[in-house]
Design a protein around this motif. Structure first.
Motif, PDB file in Angstrom:
ATOM      1  N   GLY A 122     -30.400 -26.251  24.923  1.00 55.41           N
ATOM      2  CA  GLY A 122     -31.793 -26.040  25.345  1.00 55.41           C
ATOM      3  C   GLY A 122     -32.572 -27.342  25.387  1.00 55.41           C
ATOM      4  N   PHE A 123     -32.376 -28.201  24.378  1.00 56.36           N
ATOM      5  CA  PHE A 123     -32.999 -29.524  24.381  1.00 56.36           C
ATOM      6  C   PHE A 123     -32.477 -30.341  25.560  1.00 56.36           C
ATOM      7  CE2 PHE A 123     -34.208 -30.452  19.620  1.00 56.36           C
ATOM      8  CZ  PHE A 123     -35.077 -29.385  19.618  1.00 56.36           C
ATOM      9  N   MET A 124     -31.169 -30.280  25.800  1.00 59.95           N
ATOM     10  CA  MET A 124     -30.558 -31.052  26.890  1.00 59.95           C
ATOM     11  C   MET A 124     -31.155 -30.656  28.235  1.00 59.95           C
ATOM     12  SD  MET A 124     -26.527 -31.012  25.911  1.00 59.95           S
ATOM     13  CE  MET A 124     -26.046 -30.939  24.201  1.00 59.95           C
ATOM     14  N   ILE A 163     -42.411 -24.197  28.706  1.00 55.09           N
ATOM     15  CA  ILE A 163     -40.959 -24.054  28.626  1.00 55.09           C
ATOM     16  C   ILE A 163     -40.535 -24.567  27.252  1.00 55.09           C
ATOM     17  CG2 ILE A 163     -38.751 -24.533  29.734  1.00 55.09           C
ATOM     18  CD1 ILE A 163     -41.488 -23.634  31.626  1.00 55.09           C
ATOM     19  N   VAL A 164     -39.880 -23.713  26.489  1.00 54.35           N
ATOM     20  CA  VAL A 164     -39.412 -24.074  25.148  1.00 54.35           C
ATOM     21  C   VAL A 164     -37.893 -24.167  25.188  1.00 54.35           C
ATOM     22  CG1 VAL A 164     -39.265 -23.362  22.724  1.00 54.35           C
ATOM     23  CG2 VAL A 164     -41.378 -22.932  24.036  1.00 54.35           C
ATOM     24  N   GLY A 165     -37.382 -25.338  24.879  1.00 51.19           N
ATOM     25  CA  GLY A 165     -35.940 -25.530  24.749  1.00 51.19           C
ATOM     26  C   GLY A 165     -35.584 -25.492  23.277  1.00 51.19           C
ATOM     27  N   LEU A 166     -34.580 -24.704  22.919  1.00 51.51           N
ATOM     28  CA  LEU A 166     -34.217 -24.589  21.512  1.00 51.51           C
ATOM     29  C   LEU A 166     -33.102 -25.562  21.146  1.00 51.51           C
ATOM     30  CD1 LEU A 166     -34.349 -20.748  20.836  1.00 51.51           C
ATOM     31  CD2 LEU A 166     -36.185 -22.448  20.766  1.00 51.51           C
ATOM     32  N   GLY A 167     -33.192 -26.057  19.921  1.00 51.97           N
ATOM     33  CA  GLY A 167     -32.194 -26.982  19.405  1.00 51.97           C
ATOM     34  C   GLY A 167     -32.560 -27.402  18.003  1.00 51.97           C
ATOM     35  N   ASN A 168     -31.851 -28.387  17.502  1.00 53.17           N
ATOM     36  CA  ASN A 168     -32.115 -28.960  16.185  1.00 53.17           C
ATOM     37  C   ASN A 168     -32.480 -30.428  16.359  1.00 53.17           C
ATOM     38  OD1 ASN A 168     -31.530 -26.772  14.304  1.00 53.17           O
ATOM     39  ND2 ASN A 168     -29.417 -26.947  14.994  1.00 53.17           N
ATOM     40  N   PRO A 169     -33.472 -30.908  15.602  1.00 56.71           N
ATOM     41  CA  PRO A 169     -33.866 -32.318  15.719  1.00 56.71           C
ATOM     42  C   PRO A 169     -32.853 -33.245  15.055  1.00 56.71           C
ATOM     43  CG  PRO A 169     -35.129 -31.260  13.981  1.00 56.71           C
ATOM     44  CD  PRO A 169     -34.297 -30.190  14.629  1.00 56.71           C
ATOM     45  N   GLY A 170     -32.850 -34.481  15.508  1.00 53.30           N
ATOM     46  CA  GLY A 170     -32.052 -35.512  14.865  1.00 53.30           C
ATOM     47  C   GLY A 170     -30.777 -35.856  15.606  1.00 53.30           C
ATOM     48  N   PRO A 171     -30.325 -37.084  15.421  1.00 53.61           N
ATOM     49  CA  PRO A 171     -29.145 -37.568  16.152  1.00 53.61           C
ATOM     50  C   PRO A 171     -27.846 -36.833  15.808  1.00 53.61           C
ATOM     51  CG  PRO A 171     -29.902 -39.196  14.549  1.00 53.61           C
ATOM     52  CD  PRO A 171     -30.923 -38.106  14.576  1.00 53.61           C
ATOM     53  N   ASN A 172     -27.752 -36.250  14.617  1.00 59.73           N
ATOM     54  CA  ASN A 172     -26.526 -35.522  14.241  1.00 59.73           C
ATOM     55  C   ASN A 172     -26.280 -34.302  15.126  1.00 59.73           C
ATOM     56  OD1 ASN A 172     -26.206 -37.338  12.190  1.00 59.73           O
ATOM     57  ND2 ASN A 172     -26.877 -35.945  10.568  1.00 59.73           N
ATOM     58  N   TYR A 173     -27.347 -33.747  15.703  1.00 63.68           N
ATOM     59  CA  TYR A 173     -27.239 -32.517  16.487  1.00 63.68           C
ATOM     60  C   TYR A 173     -27.357 -32.748  17.993  1.00 63.68           C
ATOM     61  CZ  TYR A 173     -28.089 -30.480  11.914  1.00 63.68           C
ATOM     62  OH  TYR A 173     -27.998 -30.140  10.593  1.00 63.68           O
TER      63      TYR A 173
END
Length: 186
Positions: free
Chosen positions: A22-24, A4-14
């Motif tokens: 997707g990350f959530m 399962i791949v969740g999409l998002g951007n790394p780092g606390p700003n995102y």
């Protein structure tokens, strides 16, 4: 192995932005099943475990959204997994907040993360859970909108969407994706 791949951007700003839904969803599913997503490999952070007797990998690409396909390809090549066992979870402007839409193929629909995955896998045929984030008001720049946090007034709908995405993933582990679409597409 199901992956399962969740999409998002790394780092606390995102972290709490619309683009990171997707990350959530993966973080919530991992918490539900006691899986730690922390192993750094394949241009991603990965958590491995078992859900419903099925070996799974939860993958959060650390390449930033527009290059998500690099991580997906690296995982495919390293683990020798099939696209048939993949589910990608990501934000969708064309679906209203609180709703999810499942499909097993299609174009990128303007989503750069999906565009990158299609480019790096050579196919548009893979399972997807599109999590609604709704469209902004006319005139509001899309980039600013997807990189903005969810407002408090949407918290309940956001949680509902995250919970339903987790339920759909769990169901898909023991059923076909067609059965999962029939159950969860409303």
């Amino acid at each position: 192995m199901k992956w399962i791949v969740g999409l998002g951007n790394p780092g606390p700003n995102y972290e709490k932005t619309r683009h990171n839904i997707g990350f959530m969803a993966l973080d919530a599913l991992a918490a539900r099943h006691g899986i730690a997503i922390k192993q750094s490999k394949c241009k991603a952070v990965i958590g491995e475990g078992n859900i419903s007797g099925t070996k799974i990998a939860l993958i959060k690409p650390m390449t930033y959204m527009n290059l998500s396909g690099e991580s997906v390809r690296a995982f495919m090549d390293y683990y020798k997994v099939s696209l048939e066992d993949l589910i990608v979870v990501y934000d969708d402007l064309d679906t209203e907040i609180g709703r999810n839409r499942l499909r097993y193929q299609g174009s990128a629909g303007g989503h750069n993360g999906i565009k990158s995955i299609i480019q790096h896998t050579g196919t548009q045929v893979f399972n997807r859970i599109r999590m609604g984030i709704s469209r902004p008001q006319p005139g509001y720049p899309i980039v600013d909108y997807v990189l903005a946090p969810f407002p408090r007034k949407e918290a309940e709908l956001l949680q509902q969407s995250i919970d339903e995405a987790g339920d759909a993933i769990e169901f898909a582990l023991t059923h076909t994706f067609e059965q999962t679409m029939a159950k969860f597409n409303k």
